[in-house]
Every structure is written in C-alpha cells, then in structure tokens.
Design an enzyme around this catalytic site. Structure first.
Site, PDB file in Angstrom:
ATOM      1  N   ASP A  62       0.834  -1.197   0.000  1.00  0.00           N
ATOM      2  CA  ASP A  62       0.000   0.000   0.000  1.00  0.00           C
ATOM      3  C   ASP A  62       0.868   1.245   0.000  1.00  0.00           C
ATOM      4  O   ASP A  62       2.081   1.170  -0.141  1.00  0.00           O
ATOM      5  CB  ASP A  62      -0.994  -0.021   1.163  1.00  0.00           C
ATOM      6  CG  ASP A  62      -0.312  -0.338   2.461  1.00  0.00           C
ATOM      7  OD1 ASP A  62       0.741   0.258   2.731  1.00  0.00           O
ATOM      8  OD2 ASP A  62      -0.822  -1.203   3.214  1.00  0.00           O
TER       9      ASP A  62
ATOM     10  N   LYS B  15      -4.668   2.759  -0.125  1.00  0.00           N
ATOM     11  CA  LYS B  15      -5.860   3.537   0.171  1.00  0.00           C
ATOM     12  C   LYS B  15      -5.945   4.797  -0.669  1.00  0.00           C
ATOM     13  O   LYS B  15      -6.882   5.555  -0.557  1.00  0.00           O
ATOM     14  CB  LYS B  15      -5.819   3.928   1.649  1.00  0.00           C
ATOM     15  CG  LYS B  15      -5.509   2.740   2.534  1.00  0.00           C
ATOM     16  CD  LYS B  15      -6.389   2.718   3.756  1.00  0.00           C
ATOM     17  CE  LYS B  15      -6.353   1.374   4.435  1.00  0.00           C
ATOM     18  NZ  LYS B  15      -5.392   1.273   5.499  1.00  0.00           N
TER      19      LYS B  15
ATOM     20  N   MET C  75      -2.505   8.988  12.900  1.00  0.00           N
ATOM     21  CA  MET C  75      -3.736   9.394  12.204  1.00  0.00           C
ATOM     22  C   MET C  75      -4.477  10.484  12.977  1.00  0.00           C
ATOM     23  O   MET C  75      -5.695  10.505  13.020  1.00  0.00           O
ATOM     24  CB  MET C  75      -4.663   8.176  12.008  1.00  0.00           C
ATOM     25  CG  MET C  75      -4.037   7.089  11.167  1.00  0.00           C
ATOM     26  SD  MET C  75      -4.909   5.501  11.227  1.00  0.00           S
ATOM     27  CE  MET C  75      -4.256   4.753  12.712  1.00  0.00           C
TER      28      MET C  75
HETATM   29  N1  SAH Z   1       1.939   0.212  10.780  1.00  0.00           N
HETATM   30  C1  SAH Z   1       2.274   1.598  10.605  1.00  0.00           C
HETATM   31  C2  SAH Z   1       1.127   2.523  10.942  1.00  0.00           C
HETATM   32  C3  SAH Z   1      -0.024   2.373  10.004  1.00  0.00           C
HETATM   33  S1  SAH Z   1      -1.364   3.432  10.398  1.00  0.00           S
HETATM   34  C4  SAH Z   1       3.512   1.915  11.447  1.00  0.00           C
HETATM   35  O1  SAH Z   1       3.959   1.099  12.229  1.00  0.00           O
HETATM   36  O2  SAH Z   1       4.064   3.002  11.261  1.00  0.00           O
HETATM   37  C5  SAH Z   1      -1.115   4.763   9.304  1.00  0.00           C
HETATM   38  C6  SAH Z   1      -0.653   6.001  10.035  1.00  0.00           C
HETATM   39  O3  SAH Z   1       0.686   5.821  10.446  1.00  0.00           O
HETATM   40  C7  SAH Z   1      -0.622   7.253   9.204  1.00  0.00           C
HETATM   41  O4  SAH Z   1      -1.889   7.853   9.133  1.00  0.00           O
HETATM   42  C8  SAH Z   1       0.336   8.094   9.984  1.00  0.00           C
HETATM   43  O5  SAH Z   1      -0.264   8.630  11.138  1.00  0.00           O
HETATM   44  C9  SAH Z   1       1.346   7.060  10.424  1.00  0.00           C
HETATM   45  N2  SAH Z   1       2.491   6.955   9.512  1.00  0.00           N
HETATM   46  C10 SAH Z   1       2.873   5.868   8.810  1.00  0.00           C
HETATM   47  N3  SAH Z   1       4.012   6.122   8.135  1.00  0.00           N
HETATM   48  C11 SAH Z   1       4.340   7.393   8.422  1.00  0.00           C
HETATM   49  C12 SAH Z   1       5.428   8.239   8.056  1.00  0.00           C
HETATM   50  N4  SAH Z   1       6.401   7.827   7.232  1.00  0.00           N
HETATM   51  N5  SAH Z   1       5.472   9.484   8.572  1.00  0.00           N
HETATM   52  C13 SAH Z   1       4.510   9.921   9.410  1.00  0.00           C
HETATM   53  N6  SAH Z   1       3.467   9.173   9.780  1.00  0.00           N
HETATM   54  C14 SAH Z   1       3.385   7.927   9.301  1.00  0.00           C
END
Ligand code: SAH
Length: 504
Positions: A43, A65, A174
């Site tokens: 994704d 998404k 988020m």
């Molecule tokens: N499994 C992922 C999180 C997925 S939920 C993890 O461990 O990071 C998705 C949310 O994660 C996004 O809406 C944002 O809030 C955050 N996110 C994921 N990658 C990001 C990045 N590179 N920089 C900032 N926020 C990030």
C-alpha cells in the site's frame, strides 16, 4: 545478507513490515522475502523503491488507500491473501512501518488463521520510531519521561484521554484532522498547554516535514503549514530535544530531488549515497546498454587477441561486454598479451577485479587525458584494440592512428533509449515536484534526456555533468550546466553537487 536466509515458501503469507519510508530501514528478513516472493501486495505507506528488489516476474499489486480505483476493502485484501496462498504462491503482504502497530496486521493474521493459511510476521520499524530518530526526538529520556503511549487519533471519541498520563510521551497516529479536539481534551484532563508537541509528515523520507509547537498551538501551526497525512504527532517534554538532536533535516542534500539518468543497474550505489546525504534519488535511466547489432568485429578481434600490443578500455561497460564475448568464445583471459589502458578509475577498478593490472591510467579521465598518458609510448606499428560503444568520439582512435598505431575500434555495446523511459520521465515531470537536479554521466544520457523531456520542461532543473565532454553536449543542446564534476567520476559528481548546494 545472511547466507542462511531462507526464501519465501510457497503457499504461505508473510506479513512484512516495510519500515517507515526510508527503504534502507527494512529488515534483512523482509528484504529476502521481497526478493523471493511470487506476489507482493503493498500500500501507499510502504516505500515503492522496495519493489525494485522483487523478482522481475513477481506480481505486484497495489491494494492501498490512495487511488480510489484500486481500493480494496480489508475484507477483500484478506480474501486475496488467502486465495493467492492457496494457488501455491509465496505471498508477501508489505505493510508500512510495523504490521502490528495500527496496520490491521492483526486482522489479516486472524483471517489467515480462519482460512487455514500458514503465515509468518516480520516486524518493521514503526513510523513512530522512525519519526523519533529522524526528527531528533527520543521517545523516552531519563530526566524527562519514562513512559510512552502509541495512540490512534482516528476516532478521538473512542479514547479515554483522561487515562493518559500527564508526563508521558504520546505518539498519535492518524491524528492530524482531529488534533484540535484531542489537544482540548488533553488540556482539560490536566496536561499543561505549553507541553512541547510536533507533527511529522512522511517521516524518514527526504520529503519529511516537521512542524513544532506546543499542545495549545500546534493545531494552528499544522493548518498554517497545510500539513496533510500521513503524519504523526508527538506530545511531550522530549520534543524540546529536537532543537539539539535533529540530524536528518540538517544533512547537506536534505530534501533535494535528484534525477539519475544512468542505465538501470548502474545507479543503485550512487542512489544509496545520495539517500545517506538526505536527498531523494529518482532513478530514470535515459539510456540502456544493448549488444551491438553485429558481433563479428569483436569476435574477430577476440580470435586474434594475442596479436594486440594494447587493449584500451574507455568504460566499465566496454570491459564487461568484452568479457562476456570472451567467455562465449573458446578463449579466456590467458589470450591477452598486450598492455592495458583504462580511461578512468571505474574502468580500472573493473579490470583489477579480474586481477588484470592496468598499465596506463590518465590523470584526466577523457580521451585527451589518455592520449597524454600514452605520450611516452612509441606506438608506431603497435596494434591496438578498443572495444567500446558503437556511438563514440573519434578523438582517441584518430590520434592513435596519427601516431602510427594500427587501431581496431570494435563495438562491444550500443546505448539505446529504454522502452519505458518516455513514460517514466513524463510521470516525473508532470508530477507536483519536479526534480531539483538532473545528473548526467555521459553525452548519450544528456542527449536522450533533452530529447525525452524537452528544454521547456527541463527549465529550472539544474544539470550536473560528469565532465567537460558531457557538459559540451548539454550546452550544444541548449541546456545550461549548473555543476561539473572534477575528477570525472561519480565521486566527483557527488562533490560537485555538494559544492553547488553549499554555495547556492
Ligand atoms: N503500521 C504503521 C502505521 C499504520 S497506520 C507503522 O507502524 O508506522 C497509518 C498512520 O501511520 C498514518 O496515518 C500516519 O499517522 C502514520 N504513519 C505511517 N508512516 C508514516 C510516516 N512515514 N510518517 C509519518 N506518519 C506515518
């Protein structure tokens, strides 16, 4: 890569953490699985460049998404994972950050259990940890806080904000849109309004964007900056440490988008070095190395290899293609009798890897430099073989012939426009952010860049050339050269870029 690493098994699903965005932050296990998978479902949070490690025949499916057209529901993703495994394929489900941190990895694993499909989970660096490291904010600190909470801001009403401590670090996933409401609740629950807070968008990527404020004003600052998801918010005393501990955004090429036009397969090292300097390398080869239309001249030269007093190599590609053809002949390197000259260090290094000693290496890595280095040699009647590109400058053979040598120039390869180059460059130049720089490492790369993109769309993109010949070609095409390497090597290109950025 560990020698014992085991490839992806058929009929199994791997929930793999892709890390936070910087592709170098994936685990060895994760990379090995990407390399061996039959199908990869990914994704928009997983770094797209990780897919370049997939097998060429692997199926890659975007289930993200972002583009509504391709959007699959979680239910559909779960079903697809199980279906692909049941077809006997090795399936990688590549998920941003860590699969078990707000990634619905738990739901996917449950669905696989229900479907009776075997699975393995490979953890990843969560964006919470990536943001902490790359924005300079330790999540815990002995003198400031000893607890940290990961919380989702997606459904702010579902969280009991009262229960979150008054000193701990909060990492809110988020939470961008609901942050004002969240901040109000935290303050109402007793958290100090002046608590340091920050938002980080696209953490660990060269486009990382950071907004720093306090619990009571970060919301307004986020809005003023126009920050959009994906972003994390960190609230806590530790955010104050960023001022001291930021290192990533201070890297010399931070945020610079740099187009690399060299052939695929020859750009990875350079791209990796750029990334370590904070830049975003964009690989868009404008040339591709192909066999010459006719092998006969090279084959004839190889059949008479012992007759040559000199072998002159003018590129790494020339060495590699010459050797491939030598391997295909009944002969091997023992047939080489003559002295060896190389035009520059990369070519010489390739020869040395074959345990061939280079007799002549010029100070100036162009034909003129090589001719100068050969000044001391008496070339009268000497037989010289030059295996090189079909399209090349005549300076070297012409001058050697003028010195009395018997020169055979044989095509060992030709450079052509890659079939997908036009489409790829189109996408890059029509996107929101044009590259800041384009790096050209030969006349053919710059010629094709000009042809494929056109001077108008190249306006504003600064050109960095590997040396005077490439620069001259660029100028003839009406493209100004903003930086030129010296020495004429990739090392020199990097230096020239650093120098130009430092003084601009
Ligand atoms: N499994 C992922 C999180 C997925 S939920 C993890 O461990 O990071 C998705 C949310 O994660 C996004 O809406 C944002 O809030 C955050 N996110 C994921 N990658 C990001 C990045 N590179 N920089 C900032 N926020 C990030």
């Amino acid at each position: 890569m560990s020698a014992a690493a085991q490839a992806a098994e058929k009929g199994k699903v791997y929930l793999v953490g892709a890390g936070p965005g910087d592709p170098d932050l994936i685990t060895w296990r994760g990379l090995e699985l990407i390399r061996s998978a039959d199908v990869i479902l990914y994704d928009n949070l997983a770094s797209p460049s990780l897919l370049s490690h997939a097998r060429p025949d692997a199926e890659t499916l975007y289930v993200g998404k972002k583009r509504a057209l391709h959007q699959l529901s979680q239910q559909q993703i779960n079903e697809l994972l199980a279906a692909k495994a049941r077809q006997g394929l090795a399936v990688v489900r590549l998920k941003g950050g860590d699969p078990y941190v707000f990634g619905r990895g738990g739901e996917e694993a449950e669905a696989l259990i229900a479907a009776g499909v075997e699975f393995e989970v490979v953890p990843g660096v969560s964006s919470a940890l990536g943001a902490a490291a790359y924005a300079g904010v330790p999540l815990t600190h002995r003198s400031r806080t000893s607890a940290v909470t990961f919380v989702t801001g997606h459904e702010a009403d579902a969280i009991d904000w009262q229960r979150l401590g008054h000193t701990e670090t909060l990492v809110i996933f988020m939470g961008l849109t609901a942050f004002d409401a969240i901040a109000d609740r935290l303050i109402a629950a007793g958290r100090a309004p002046h608590t340091p807070a920050m938002a980080v968008r696209w953490a660990t990527r060269p486009c990382q964007q950071t907004v720093v404020g306090r619990l009571d004003d970060l919301g307004a600052k986020i809005e003023a900056a126009g920050l959009r998801p994906p972003a994390l918010i960190v609230v806590g005393e530790v955010v104050a440490l960023r001022e001291k501990l930021d290192w990533y955004e201070r890297l010399p090429l931070f945020g610079r988008r740099i187009l690399i036009t060299r052939p695929a397969g020859q750009a990875a090292d350079f791209a990796a070095r750029l990334r370590r300097l904070g830049a975003e390398p964009i690989e868009a080869p404008t040339i591709e190395i192909r066999p010459p239309d006719d092998w006969a001249p090279l084959d004839a030269a190889i059949a008479a290899l012992g007759d040559y007093d000199w072998l002159i190599f003018t590129s790494r590609n020339g060495v590699d293609r010459f050797l491939e053809r030598l391997d295909a002949s009944p002969r091997d390197l023992r047939a080489v009798r003559g002295k060896i000259a190389a035009i520059g260090p990369a070519t010489a290094q390739r020869l040395e890897q074959l345990h061939l000693k280079v007799d002549v290496l010029p100070d100036d890595f162009v034909a003129e430099g090589l001719l100068a280095a050969l000044d001391a040699e008496d070339l009268r009647g000497q037989r010289i073989l030059i295996p090189r590109a079909l399209q090349a400058r005549e300076t070297l053979p012409a001058e050697l012939a003028a010195r009395g040598a018997l020169v055979d120039v044989v095509p060992a390869y030709q450079t052509v426009e890659p079939p997908d180059a036009a489409e790829r460059l189109q996408a890059i130049f029509e996107g929101e952010d044009k590259p800041d720089w384009a790096v050209c490492t030969s006349s053919s790369t710059v010629r094709n860049l000009a042809k494929l993109v056109g001077p108008e769309r190249l306006a504003g993109v600064r050109l960095c050339s590997i040396g005077p010949i490439t620069s001259q070609t660029a100028r003839e095409l009406g493209l100004p050269v903003a930086a030129e390497a010296n020495p004429y090597t990739m090392e020199g290109v990097l230096e020239a870029l650093l120098q130009a950025v430092r003084t601009s």
